[in-house]
Motif scaffolding. Structure first.
Motif, mmCIF file in Angstrom:
data_model
loop_
_atom_site.group_PDB
_atom_site.id
_atom_site.type_symbol
_atom_site.label_atom_id
_atom_site.label_comp_id
_atom_site.label_asym_id
_atom_site.label_seq_id
_atom_site.Cartn_x
_atom_site.Cartn_y
_atom_site.Cartn_z
ATOM 1 N N ASP A 139 0.823 -1.217 0.000
ATOM 2 C CA ASP A 139 0.000 0.000 0.000
ATOM 3 C C ASP A 139 0.852 1.259 0.000
ATOM 4 O O ASP A 139 0.492 2.265 -0.585
ATOM 5 C CB ASP A 139 -0.918 0.008 1.223
ATOM 6 N N ASP A 140 1.995 1.226 0.649
ATOM 7 C CA ASP A 140 2.836 2.417 0.781
ATOM 8 C C ASP A 140 3.707 2.664 -0.458
ATOM 9 O O ASP A 140 4.045 3.789 -0.772
ATOM 10 C CB ASP A 140 3.744 2.284 1.992
ATOM 11 N N VAL A 141 4.128 1.615 -1.153
ATOM 12 C CA VAL A 141 5.002 1.749 -2.325
ATOM 13 C C VAL A 141 4.254 1.220 -3.535
ATOM 14 O O VAL A 141 3.987 0.020 -3.639
ATOM 15 C CB VAL A 141 6.315 0.966 -2.131
ATOM 16 N N GLN A 142 3.866 2.110 -4.431
ATOM 17 C CA GLN A 142 3.096 1.716 -5.600
ATOM 18 C C GLN A 142 3.906 1.963 -6.865
ATOM 19 O O GLN A 142 4.776 2.825 -6.898
ATOM 20 C CB GLN A 142 1.786 2.498 -5.658
ATOM 21 N N SER A 143 3.630 1.207 -7.887
ATOM 22 C CA SER A 143 4.329 1.394 -9.160
ATOM 23 C C SER A 143 3.340 1.327 -10.310
ATOM 24 O O SER A 143 2.298 0.678 -10.217
ATOM 25 C CB SER A 143 5.416 0.323 -9.337
ATOM 26 N N MET A 144 3.652 2.046 -11.372
ATOM 27 C CA MET A 144 2.873 2.021 -12.596
ATOM 28 C C MET A 144 3.838 1.990 -13.769
ATOM 29 O O MET A 144 5.016 2.317 -13.616
ATOM 30 C CB MET A 144 1.957 3.254 -12.705
ATOM 31 N N THR A 145 3.358 1.641 -14.938
ATOM 32 C CA THR A 145 4.217 1.595 -16.123
ATOM 33 C C THR A 145 3.797 2.661 -17.128
ATOM 34 O O THR A 145 2.641 3.090 -17.167
ATOM 35 C CB THR A 145 4.133 0.217 -16.800
ATOM 36 N N SER A 146 4.751 3.121 -17.911
ATOM 37 C CA SER A 146 4.493 4.062 -19.012
ATOM 38 C C SER A 146 5.416 3.681 -20.154
ATOM 39 O O SER A 146 6.146 2.696 -20.061
ATOM 40 C CB SER A 146 4.741 5.499 -18.565
ATOM 41 N N LYS A 147 5.400 4.452 -21.214
ATOM 42 C CA LYS A 147 6.207 4.129 -22.391
ATOM 43 C C LYS A 147 7.054 5.320 -22.809
ATOM 44 O O LYS A 147 6.652 6.475 -22.651
ATOM 45 C CB LYS A 147 5.310 3.690 -23.555
ATOM 46 N N ALA A 148 8.227 5.046 -23.323
ATOM 47 C CA ALA A 148 9.094 6.065 -23.924
ATOM 48 C C ALA A 148 9.153 5.780 -25.428
ATOM 49 O O ALA A 148 9.534 4.684 -25.829
ATOM 50 C CB ALA A 148 10.491 6.003 -23.321
ATOM 51 N N THR A 149 8.753 6.742 -26.222
ATOM 52 C CA THR A 149 8.631 6.533 -27.672
ATOM 53 C C THR A 149 9.417 7.589 -28.437
ATOM 54 O O THR A 149 9.422 8.763 -28.063
ATOM 55 C CB THR A 149 7.147 6.613 -28.104
ATOM 56 N N VAL A 150 10.083 7.182 -29.476
ATOM 57 C CA VAL A 150 10.746 8.115 -30.382
ATOM 58 C C VAL A 150 10.358 7.728 -31.804
ATOM 59 O O VAL A 150 10.286 6.544 -32.138
ATOM 60 C CB VAL A 150 12.277 8.095 -30.196
ATOM 61 N N THR A 151 10.061 8.739 -32.629
ATOM 62 C CA THR A 151 9.626 8.502 -34.006
ATOM 63 C C THR A 151 10.520 9.269 -34.967
ATOM 64 O O THR A 151 10.837 10.436 -34.727
ATOM 65 C CB THR A 151 8.162 8.949 -34.200
ATOM 66 N N PHE A 152 10.926 8.636 -36.031
ATOM 67 C CA PHE A 152 11.719 9.290 -37.067
ATOM 68 C C PHE A 152 10.948 9.235 -38.377
ATOM 69 O O PHE A 152 10.341 8.215 -38.709
ATOM 70 C CB PHE A 152 13.069 8.590 -37.248
ATOM 71 N N GLU A 153 10.944 10.335 -39.094
ATOM 72 C CA GLU A 153 10.328 10.352 -40.418
ATOM 73 C C GLU A 153 11.149 11.237 -41.342
ATOM 74 O O GLU A 153 11.887 12.126 -40.891
ATOM 75 C CB GLU A 153 8.880 10.856 -40.339
ATOM 76 N N GLN A 154 11.008 10.968 -42.610
ATOM 77 C CA GLN A 154 11.765 11.744 -43.592
ATOM 78 C C GLN A 154 11.285 13.191 -43.587
ATOM 79 O O GLN A 154 10.081 13.457 -43.581
ATOM 80 C CB GLN A 154 11.567 11.158 -44.990
ATOM 81 N N GLY A 155 12.227 14.133 -43.549
ATOM 82 C CA GLY A 155 11.862 15.539 -43.601
ATOM 83 C C GLY A 155 11.274 15.902 -44.958
ATOM 84 O O GLY A 155 11.354 15.136 -45.920
ATOM 85 N N THR A 156 10.680 17.074 -45.042
ATOM 86 C CA THR A 156 9.967 17.477 -46.250
ATOM 87 C C THR A 156 10.794 18.443 -47.095
ATOM 88 O O THR A 156 11.721 19.097 -46.620
ATOM 89 C CB THR A 156 8.634 18.152 -45.901
ATOM 90 N N LEU A 157 10.422 18.510 -48.346
ATOM 91 C CA LEU A 157 10.957 19.484 -49.302
ATOM 92 C C LEU A 157 9.792 20.380 -49.685
ATOM 93 O O LEU A 157 8.764 19.898 -50.164
ATOM 94 C CB LEU A 157 11.510 18.765 -50.527
ATOM 95 N N SER A 158 9.922 21.677 -49.452
ATOM 96 C CA SER A 158 8.768 22.561 -49.660
ATOM 97 C C SER A 158 9.155 23.849 -50.373
ATOM 98 O O SER A 158 10.286 24.339 -50.252
ATOM 99 C CB SER A 158 8.098 22.902 -48.322
ATOM 100 N N LEU A 159 8.203 24.383 -51.114
ATOM 101 C CA LEU A 159 8.349 25.658 -51.812
ATOM 102 C C LEU A 159 7.622 26.717 -50.996
ATOM 103 O O LEU A 159 6.404 26.650 -50.818
ATOM 104 C CB LEU A 159 7.749 25.538 -53.222
ATOM 105 N N GLU A 160 8.370 27.695 -50.477
ATOM 106 C CA GLU A 160 7.818 28.660 -49.526
ATOM 107 C C GLU A 160 7.467 30.001 -50.158
ATOM 108 O O GLU A 160 6.592 30.703 -49.660
ATOM 109 C CB GLU A 160 8.822 28.884 -48.387
ATOM 110 N N ALA A 161 8.138 30.386 -51.219
ATOM 111 C CA ALA A 161 7.870 31.688 -51.846
ATOM 112 C C ALA A 161 8.272 31.642 -53.313
ATOM 113 O O ALA A 161 9.235 30.962 -53.682
ATOM 114 C CB ALA A 161 8.638 32.805 -51.136
#
Length: 258
Positions: free
Chosen positions: A32-54
């Motif tokens: 009761d005094d010491v409790q634990s829970m779980t969570s997740k650590a996530t990292v995502t990689f994606e290809q950057g974009t090529l864009s026309l700005e002006a």
């Protein structure tokens, strides 16, 4: 002795049971005094974009009919200079009196096994038939980006490293298609202003790491300044020149690769 022994044994048994109960109680209290829970650590990689700005607009000036057939673009008030901050160049007030293309390449660092062509790009251009206020067409008009007599171009190119937020631009060389000492390459083939797309890209970033290895490998902010006078040229046959203000809509299309 026997009674005493029985009593002693009885006490032992009682104490033993008490100890077992106490142990169970202690375990429950600790949970009761010491409790634990779980969570997740996530990292995502994606290809950057090529864009026309002006994209730029052009003013080819006011002329007497049949006075000439070639009309160079007028200069913009604000011209990009080496060392200018990207944040200054892209400022709304600055852009009002400028004429440049702005490409942002966030496709990432060039890994050792990457294909160099993955980090090049090209810009194609088409233009509608120029019309006056009464929808009368200006026939057979063309737009081109000619070189100077010494084969240089009025057009200037600039680049800023992608990891420097609000960094300053550096000059990068501009030259004709196929030149070996330039990064920004320019096609001098005229574009028919009749809605037909150009047969070749007008501007392109060539894979020429000898000129600027950082730019071709890392991407970043690229500027092509067509603000200097004569960067663009409109050609109109004398037979097509009649009084009026004619406007064409230009469509720029950015593509990855050459």
């Amino acid at each position: 002795m026997t009674g005493s022994l029985l009593v002693a044994m009885g006490m032992f048994a009682l104490l033993g049971e008490s100890n077992l109960v106490y142990a169970d109680t202690a375990a429950t209290t600790a949970s009761d005094d010491v409790q634990s829970m779980t969570s997740k650590a996530t990292v995502t990689f994606e290809q950057g974009t090529l864009s026309l700005e002006a994209v730029p607009s052009f003013d080819f000036g006011n002329h007497i009919t049949r006075s000439d057939v070639n009309f160079p673009s007028l200069p913009a008030t604000n011209l990009i200079k080496d060392g200018d901050a990207v944040s200054t160049i892209t400022n709304t007030d600055y852009m009002k009196n400028s004429s440049y293309l702005h490409i942002v390449d966030q496709r990432g660092l060039w890994s050792s096994d990457a294909n160099a062509s993955d980090f090049t790009w090209s810009l194609s251009l088409s233009g509608t038939t120029p019309l006056d206020a009464n929808k009368a067409p200006l026939k057979e008009a063309t737009l081109s980006f000619p070189a100077n007599k010494d084969t240089t171009f009025p057009i200037t190119g600039f680049w800023s490293h992608p990891t420097v937020t609000g960094g300053n631009v550096k000059t990068i060389p501009v030259g004709a298609v196929g030149s070996t000492n330039t990064l920004i390459q320019v096609s001098t083939v005229p574009i028919s202003l009749d809605g037909t797309p150009a047969s070749k890209p007008i501007f392109s970033l060539a894979n020429n790491s000898k000129v600027n290895d950082e730019a071709i490998q890392n991407g970043g902010d690229f500027f092509i300044d067509v603000g200097p006078q004569g960067s663009g040229m409109m050609k109109v046959p004398t037979a097509s020149q009649t009084e009026g203000v004619y406007k064409s809509t230009l469509t720029w299309t950015l593509s990855a690769g050459l």
